[in-house]
Design an enzyme around this catalytic site. Structure first.
Site, PDB file in Angstrom:
ATOM      1  N   TYR A 217     -22.315  10.289   6.007  1.00  0.00           N
ATOM      2  CA  TYR A 217     -21.650   9.803   7.569  1.00  0.00           C
ATOM      3  C   TYR A 217     -20.850   8.989   7.865  1.00  0.00           C
ATOM      4  O   TYR A 217     -19.495   8.265   8.182  1.00  0.00           O
ATOM      5  CB  TYR A 217     -21.441  11.464   7.914  1.00  0.00           C
TER       6      TYR A 217
ATOM      7  N   PHE B 124      13.315  13.835   0.966  1.00  0.00           N
ATOM      8  CA  PHE B 124      13.547  13.379  -0.254  1.00  0.00           C
ATOM      9  C   PHE B 124      11.820  14.439  -1.755  1.00  0.00           C
ATOM     10  O   PHE B 124      12.083  14.074  -2.692  1.00  0.00           O
ATOM     11  CB  PHE B 124      13.418  11.669  -1.233  1.00  0.00           C
TER      12      PHE B 124
ATOM     13  N   ASP C   7       2.512  -5.449   4.890  1.00  0.00           N
ATOM     14  CA  ASP C   7       2.212  -4.239   4.771  1.00  0.00           C
ATOM     15  C   ASP C   7       1.561  -4.528   3.402  1.00  0.00           C
ATOM     16  O   ASP C   7       2.623  -5.153   2.355  1.00  0.00           O
ATOM     17  CB  ASP C   7       3.653  -3.435   4.040  1.00  0.00           C
TER      18      ASP C   7
ATOM     19  N   LYS D  86      -1.651   1.067  -5.036  1.00  0.00           N
ATOM     20  CA  LYS D  86      -0.670   0.229  -5.860  1.00  0.00           C
ATOM     21  C   LYS D  86      -1.673  -0.820  -6.001  1.00  0.00           C
ATOM     22  O   LYS D  86      -2.784  -0.788  -6.969  1.00  0.00           O
ATOM     23  CB  LYS D  86      -0.106  -0.309  -5.050  1.00  0.00           C
TER      24      LYS D  86
ATOM     25  N   ARG E 292      16.138   6.461  -5.240  1.00  0.00           N
ATOM     26  CA  ARG E 292      16.186   5.300  -3.893  1.00  0.00           C
ATOM     27  C   ARG E 292      17.166   5.312  -4.079  1.00  0.00           C
ATOM     28  O   ARG E 292      17.816   4.540  -3.888  1.00  0.00           O
ATOM     29  CB  ARG E 292      15.244   4.380  -4.262  1.00  0.00           C
TER      30      ARG E 292
ATOM     31  N   PHE F 291      10.864   1.448   4.569  1.00  0.00           N
ATOM     32  CA  PHE F 291       9.923   2.111   4.344  1.00  0.00           C
ATOM     33  C   PHE F 291      10.183   3.476   4.364  1.00  0.00           C
ATOM     34  O   PHE F 291       9.576   3.374   6.014  1.00  0.00           O
ATOM     35  CB  PHE F 291       8.905   1.491   3.022  1.00  0.00           C
ATOM     36  N   THR F 292       9.967   4.252   3.960  1.00  0.00           N
ATOM     37  CA  THR F 292       9.887   5.338   3.880  1.00  0.00           C
ATOM     38  C   THR F 292       9.077   6.075   5.571  1.00  0.00           C
ATOM     39  O   THR F 292       9.589   6.400   6.641  1.00  0.00           O
ATOM     40  CB  THR F 292      10.185   6.847   3.056  1.00  0.00           C
TER      41      THR F 292
HETATM   42  C1  P61 Z   1       5.907   4.600  -3.712  1.00  0.00           C
HETATM   43  F1  P61 Z   1       8.312   8.409  -2.684  1.00  0.00           F
HETATM   44  N1  P61 Z   1       4.550   4.115  -2.521  1.00  0.00           N
HETATM   45  O1  P61 Z   1       5.933   3.788  -3.734  1.00  0.00           O
HETATM   46  P1  P61 Z   1       0.748   5.978   1.044  1.00  0.00           P
HETATM   47  N2  P61 Z   1       4.144   1.480   1.883  1.00  0.00           N
HETATM   48  C2  P61 Z   1       4.461   0.673   0.816  1.00  0.00           C
HETATM   49  C3  P61 Z   1       5.101   1.771  -0.233  1.00  0.00           C
HETATM   50  O2  P61 Z   1       4.892   1.764  -1.135  1.00  0.00           O
HETATM   51  C4  P61 Z   1       4.266   2.730   0.326  1.00  0.00           C
HETATM   52  C5  P61 Z   1       2.948   3.051   1.523  1.00  0.00           C
HETATM   53  C6  P61 Z   1       3.758   2.573   2.532  1.00  0.00           C
HETATM   54  C7  P61 Z   1       4.629   5.018  -2.659  1.00  0.00           C
HETATM   55  C8  P61 Z   1       3.763   6.449  -2.774  1.00  0.00           C
HETATM   56  C9  P61 Z   1       5.285   7.300  -1.692  1.00  0.00           C
HETATM   57  O3  P61 Z   1       8.669   7.750  -0.108  1.00  0.00           O
HETATM   58  C10 P61 Z   1       7.560   7.393  -0.214  1.00  0.00           C
HETATM   59  O4  P61 Z   1      -0.397   5.347   0.380  1.00  0.00           O
HETATM   60  C11 P61 Z   1       5.045  -0.236   0.154  1.00  0.00           C
HETATM   61  O5  P61 Z   1       1.289   6.598  -0.501  1.00  0.00           O
HETATM   62  O6  P61 Z   1       0.499   6.969   2.014  1.00  0.00           O
HETATM   63  C12 P61 Z   1       3.680   3.731  -0.689  1.00  0.00           C
HETATM   64  O7  P61 Z   1       1.565   4.889   1.258  1.00  0.00           O
HETATM   65  C13 P61 Z   1       2.633   4.671   1.528  1.00  0.00           C
HETATM   66  C14 P61 Z   1       6.481   7.343  -2.501  1.00  0.00           C
HETATM   67  C15 P61 Z   1       5.239   6.934  -0.217  1.00  0.00           C
HETATM   68  C16 P61 Z   1       7.411   8.028  -1.903  1.00  0.00           C
HETATM   69  C17 P61 Z   1       6.692   7.211   0.271  1.00  0.00           C
HETATM   70  O8  P61 Z   1       5.791   5.862  -4.490  1.00  0.00           O
END
Ligand code: P61
Length: 463
Positions: free
Chosen positions: A78, A455, A221, A264, A388, A130-131
């Site tokens: 833990y 979305f 980021d 990623k 997107r 970013f979303t």
């Molecule tokens: C992706 F449709 N990306 O590209 P988490 N910052 C950045 C990202 O690309 C990102 C996160 C933070 C995704 C997954 C995803 O609207 C969407 O690990 C530059 O996904 O929490 C994530 O990181 C967030 C797809 C996220 C989406 C949000 O496919």
């Protein structure tokens, strides 16, 4: 063999395949049913109904045999898991930040950072939204302000560093609201919503000098920053003989901390973290993480997940990994260009983005051209991609209207180390098939709209 030459002249994969995952092909009728049941939203399709899955590069990469062995070395204590210390060592070595707080994924880190750094009424500049990042800023009472260069919003502009911050836009904001209302600037590498566009080191140096003068921290980021480092090596004067890891470290040394979606760059299926150099900030993040994620030495992850991240980071900074990864993306992009399909230029790191406005010029943006095109691509050959554009951008909180962003894109995103060159050929053929009959394609109307990040779960019907 001269490996040096080999690395520079071919993007061939620096690995071979040990295990495979079988794919299922579907018929046109099956896909028609699947997309209807999914409300014409590719997020709602079951993955068993997908042939080539280019929805995202997030958590979808193939781990190496070493990473899989690392899972067996999970220390599931833990508190004080050995894997946490392995991860901390690797992060300190390659990113160079002093303090690390693990989180379950990127948005967990964004949540912590927004809660501890933003006060209601603050403004948070960033090189494009970013979303999830913007939503967490807004939920903490902040307002996102776009300070990316204009070219980032122009699909056909070939500027090599469309991820750069426009210093005049940033300065205008500082003059308007005052540096004390700007808790930090959010800087993303290989800007996702712009098409995977990198910032340059020259721009970051200028940003660093400006922010130092005004007392504004730079929070990176770091999600795709290793890929950004690779582009600096390729495109920026003075960097062609520098290593990716050296460039990565130089980037981080010019910033004050980061949020990270390790799903990623770091070649894992789950994981993330928050990092900083300031002790007071670290103590706040470390305290906040126990409320929302888990203890500060696991942050919502299993020990084994942290081990896989630590090992993934060591593989991700390898030159030959990045040139194969980005080389494959560009192979696909070149095929689409050759076929005359309008894509965002220059090609980015993680995906090829189709310009849906140029692809379907007869559709109004409120008929959701990118959403429509994503559904059509799935129907053609079972290839799944992501909208997107107008759906992702959401509504303006003040007017309540669709934001109708300049970029209306469909993202063909490549998981790392997963698909082959022949798969890319199939994708290019399918896109071209749809392109040939683009004039027949009609738009969509939204029939269900959830409150947050619409979305992901919105539903549509053909008009
Ligand atoms: C992706 F449709 N990306 O590209 P988490 N910052 C950045 C990202 O690309 C990102 C996160 C933070 C995704 C997954 C995803 O609207 C969407 O690990 C530059 O996904 O929490 C994530 O990181 C967030 C797809 C996220 C989406 C949000 O496919």
């Amino acid at each position: 063999m001269n490996t040096e030459r080999h690395v520079h002249h071919s993007w061939a994969e620096p690995y071979k395949i040990k295990m495979v995952e079988l794919l299922r092909m579907t018929t046109r009728e099956e896909r028609e049913q699947a997309i209807r049941e999914a409300g014409y939203n590719t997020f709602l399709i079951r993955s068993r109904d997908v042939y080539i899955d280019l929805l995202t590069d997030s958590g979808t990469s193939a781990m190496s045999d070493r990473q899989w062995s690392g899972l067996m070395m999970g220390d599931e204590a833990y508190s004080g898991s050995e894997n946490f210390y392995h991860l901390q060592d690797a992060v300190r070595e390659y990113y160079g930040y002093k303090y690390l707080v693990p989180t379950h994924q990127g948005r967990g880190a964004e949540h912590l950072m927004s809660r501890i750094m933003i006060k209601p009424g603050d403004h948070v500049p960033g090189n494009m939204y970013f979303t999830t990042t913007r939503l967490h800023q807004e939920l903490s009472g902040g307002t996102f302000v776009d300070v990316i260069v204009d070219e980032a919003h122009e699909p056909e502009s070939t500027q090599p560093f469309k991820g750069n911050v426009d210093m005049a836009k940033l300065d205008k904001l500082v003059q308007e609201v005052g540096a004390e209302r700007i808790p930090y600037i959010s800087l993303e590498g290989c800007v996702n919503m712009a098409g995977g566009q990198p910032f340059s080191m020259a721009n970051l140096r200028e940003l660093n000098a400006y922010c130092r003068e005004h007392g504004i921290p730079i929070m990176l980021d770091a999600t795709r920053t290793i890929e950004n480092a690779w582009f600096i090596r390729q495109r920026e004067d003075g960097y062609s003989t520098r290593s990716v890891r050296g460039i990565l470290r130089e980037i981080c040394d010019l910033t004050d901390g980061c949020t990270m979606s390790a799903k990623k760059d770091l070649l894992v299926n789950i994981g993330g973290f928050f990092c900083c150099n300031d002790e007071e900030l670290f103590l706040k993040a470390q305290n906040m993480v126990v409320i929302y994620e888990g203890l500060h030495t696991y942050g919502g992850l299993a020990g084994r997940d942290m081990e896989a991240m630590a090992l993934g980071l060591r593989e991700a900074v390898m030159e030959e990994h990045q040139s194969a990864r980005i080389g494959q993306v560009h192979y696909l992009g070149q095929k689409l260009l050759d076929a005359g399909v309008p894509i965002v230029m220059p090609m980015g790191s993680h995906a090829i983005f189709i310009d849906a406005k140029a692809f379907l010029p007869h559709l109004d943006q409120d008929a959701y051209p990118a959403q429509t095109l994503a559904a059509e691509l799935y129907l053609d050959a079972g290839i799944r991609c992501m909208e997107r554009g107008n759906v992702s951008a959401g509504r303006d909180p003040e007017t309540g209207k669709n934001r109708r962003p300049a970029l209306e894109l469909v993202r063909l995103t490549l998981p790392r180390r997963v698909y082959t060159q022949a798969h890319m050929d199939v994708v290019a053929e399918s896109v071209y098939n749809v392109y040939k009959r683009r004039h027949e394609i009609q738009g969509l109307k939204m029939t269900y709209e959830p409150e947050y990040l619409r979305f992901f779960q919105a539903r549509f019907e053909p008009v």
